[in-house]
Design a protein around this motif. Structure first.
Motif, short mmCIF file in Angstrom:
data_model
loop_
_atom_site.label_atom_id
_atom_site.label_comp_id
_atom_site.label_asym_id
_atom_site.label_seq_id
_atom_site.Cartn_x
_atom_site.Cartn_y
_atom_site.Cartn_z
N PRO A 111 16.19 39.13 38.57
CA PRO A 111 16.58 38.43 40.40
C PRO A 111 15.94 37.10 40.41
CG PRO A 111 15.04 39.83 40.92
CD PRO A 111 15.28 39.98 39.10
N VAL A 112 16.48 36.43 41.91
CA VAL A 112 16.42 34.92 41.94
C VAL A 112 14.61 35.24 42.34
CG1 VAL A 112 16.47 33.40 43.85
CG2 VAL A 112 18.61 34.23 42.66
N GLU A 113 14.77 36.58 43.13
CA GLU A 113 13.24 36.58 43.55
C GLU A 113 12.28 36.45 42.35
OE1 GLU A 113 10.39 39.88 45.98
OE2 GLU A 113 12.51 40.09 45.79
N LEU A 114 12.53 36.54 41.18
CA LEU A 114 11.27 36.77 40.25
C LEU A 114 11.53 35.46 39.80
CD1 LEU A 114 9.77 38.02 38.54
CD2 LEU A 114 11.96 39.23 36.62
N ALA A 115 12.71 35.10 39.52
CA ALA A 115 12.65 33.36 39.09
C ALA A 115 12.20 32.36 39.73
CB ALA A 115 13.67 32.99 39.10
N GLU A 116 12.01 32.96 41.39
CA GLU A 116 10.77 32.19 41.93
C GLU A 116 9.22 32.26 41.98
OE1 GLU A 116 12.39 32.53 46.41
OE2 GLU A 116 14.68 31.37 46.41
N GLN A 117 9.45 33.06 42.47
CA GLN A 117 7.59 34.06 41.65
C GLN A 117 7.30 33.39 41.08
OE1 GLN A 117 7.46 38.21 41.43
NE2 GLN A 117 7.61 38.15 44.26
N VAL A 118 7.49 33.50 39.66
CA VAL A 118 7.70 32.93 38.15
C VAL A 118 7.17 30.60 38.17
CG1 VAL A 118 8.37 32.13 36.14
CG2 VAL A 118 8.19 34.33 36.33
N ARG A 119 8.74 30.47 38.54
CA ARG A 119 8.21 28.74 39.03
C ARG A 119 7.31 28.19 39.97
NH1 ARG A 119 12.80 28.57 41.52
NH2 ARG A 119 14.34 28.27 39.21
N ALA A 120 6.98 29.33 41.50
CA ALA A 120 5.53 29.09 41.60
C ALA A 120 4.78 28.65 41.59
CB ALA A 120 5.54 29.91 43.50
N THR A 121 4.05 30.11 40.60
CA THR A 121 3.37 30.90 39.88
C THR A 121 3.19 29.37 38.80
OG1 THR A 121 3.30 33.38 40.04
CG2 THR A 121 2.00 32.13 38.41
N ALA A 122 3.85 29.32 37.80
CA ALA A 122 3.35 27.92 36.64
C ALA A 122 3.61 26.50 37.37
CB ALA A 122 5.67 27.98 36.03
N ALA A 123 3.64 26.37 38.18
CA ALA A 123 3.63 24.79 39.81
C ALA A 123 2.47 25.18 39.57
CB ALA A 123 4.63 24.32 40.70
N ALA A 163 0.04 25.95 38.84
CA ALA A 163 -1.26 26.70 37.12
C ALA A 163 -1.27 24.17 36.68
CB ALA A 163 -0.63 27.52 36.07
N LEU A 164 -0.19 24.21 36.71
CA LEU A 164 0.27 22.95 36.54
C LEU A 164 -0.60 22.08 37.63
CD1 LEU A 164 3.84 22.87 35.53
CD2 LEU A 164 1.74 22.43 34.10
N ASP A 165 -0.38 22.02 38.62
CA ASP A 165 -1.12 20.91 39.81
C ASP A 165 -2.41 21.54 39.71
OD1 ASP A 165 1.67 21.04 40.89
OD2 ASP A 165 1.17 22.45 43.07
N ALA A 166 -3.33 23.01 39.32
CA ALA A 166 -4.41 23.13 39.13
C ALA A 166 -5.33 22.02 37.94
CB ALA A 166 -5.45 24.05 38.91
N TYR A 167 -4.23 21.88 36.59
CA TYR A 167 -4.22 20.41 35.61
C TYR A 167 -4.50 19.60 36.21
CZ TYR A 167 -4.50 24.89 31.89
OH TYR A 167 -4.36 25.56 31.45
#
Length: 356
Positions: A301-313, A315-319
């Motif tokens: 579902p779209v909700e899962l895609a948004e959660q994955v995108r937010a978590t990945a973003a 992680a990238l911000d931390a780097y």
């Protein structure tokens, strides 16, 4: 491509084997019996019985020549066993056969979840006595045998309530629970304790290797009448329509998902596959997708895609946080020849211990 539903072939094979083993002595005691009557007595259709008889024709003793195989004669719709290949003789085991059976029974006795362990141990004692194998130098230990499993088994057999510290992978959390054990199980090579969980007020399965601590309480296990054990004939996880359905697009390197997890649908989409499967919750699904390779895309579902995108973003911000630019200047200490002679490789445990 649509993935067909898995069939319980092992159970069907076991049922047929038991039927074939009973069929020969049954027919020997009733020569010339009508196939219809035999099918009714055995609880199968006439077609199934004829298929079993055709299979018996290629069963027999090693060598499998004309004089080694079970033979029978047909007179219209009547059948008679004419050669039983020695199946009516008392069983005689060679020392190697007896030892193999002893090992198998000992393993069965150690397997959590055996319905009647006492019956297994009685059969084991009889075989050992008959074959002079008492005290045979064979030790059987299952891969899942640990002090934790032994403590759980003792609690189940002793009828004691337990306090446990349990890690739930689906929610990535550790909780304290009081459970009333029902039984021990071995599913897919892993040991479980099935118990009434007082925190959830329901029957739950707890994986032994995810129990961090066990305390046997000074009270008996109290299982309420509504506590019904799960049917685990098809595995621990049983997808149902009320669970979230996710769909992901995977590349060739992630196709193992379709073999490891029960999938509702698998469709080819060029070099990629569209895979739909049920999950316990979207939190677990998010961690699952993030743990896979770059060839995975969440379709729904779209909700899962948004959660994955937010978590990945995140992680990238931390780097992206810049590292400190000011580095303290190293202190130079004169080095003596003796110190140079005693230098040790970087990361040596002794050095690490002295510098902490």
């Amino acid at each position: 491509m649509t993935r067909p539903a898995a069939r319980n072939g092992s159970r069907a094979s076991a049922d047929r084997l038991a039927r074939l083993l009973n069929l020969v002595p049954y027919l020997l005691a009733r020569p010339g019996i009508e196939i219809a009557e035999a099918a009714g007595d055995l609880g199968v259709t006439e077609r199934q019985l004829r298929e079993d008889l055709e299979l018996l024709w290629v069963c027999g003793l090693p060598g499998y020549g004309p004089g080694d195989l079970i033979d029978m004669a047909f007179d219209g719709d009547r059948v008679t066993i004419t050669y039983d290949a020695g199946i009516d003789r008392p069983l005689r085991l060679t020392p190697d056969e007896a030892l193999a059976l002893v090992v198998a029974l000992r393993m069965l006795a150690e397997t959590p979840g055996v319905a009647n362990r006492e019956a297994v141990e009685r059969a084991l004692a009889k075989i050992e006595d008959a074959g002079d194998l008492v005290g045979a130098p064979v030790a059987v230990r299952l891969p899942g045998d640990t002090p934790r499993v032994e403590a759980l088994r003792a609690a189940v057999e002793g009828g004691k309530a337990l306090g446990i510290t349990y890690y739930t992978a689906a929610r990535d959390e550790t909780t304290e629970r009081v459970i009333d054990p029902l039984r021990m199980l071995m599913v897919g090579g892993r040991a479980y304790v099935e118990a009434w969980c007082r925190r959830a007020e329901a029957v739950r399965l707890f994986r032994a290797d995810r129990i961090d601590a066990i305390t046997e309480l000074d009270e008996p296990a109290t299982v309420p009448p509504q506590a019904v054990p799960h049917d685990l004939t098809e595995g621990v996880f049983r997808p149902s329509a009320d669970l979230p359905l996710i769909t992901v697009r995977i590349g060739r390197g992630e196709r193992w998902i379709t073999e490891y997890y029960p999938c509702e649908r698998v469709e080819a989409d060029g070099d990629q596959w569209l895979v739909s499967l049920r999950v316990t919750d979207l939190g677990w699904a998010r961690r699952f997708v993030l743990g896979l390779g770059p060839e995975v895309t969440v379709v729904a579902p779209v909700e899962l895609a948004e959660q994955v995108r937010a978590t990945a973003a995140a992680a990238l911000d931390a780097y992206a946080v810049p590292a400190p630019t000011t580095v303290p200047a190293p202190t130079t200490v004169p080095r003596s020849p003796e110190v140079d002679a005693e230098r040790v490789p970087p990361g040596d445990p002794a050095v690490a211990g002295r510098t902490q």
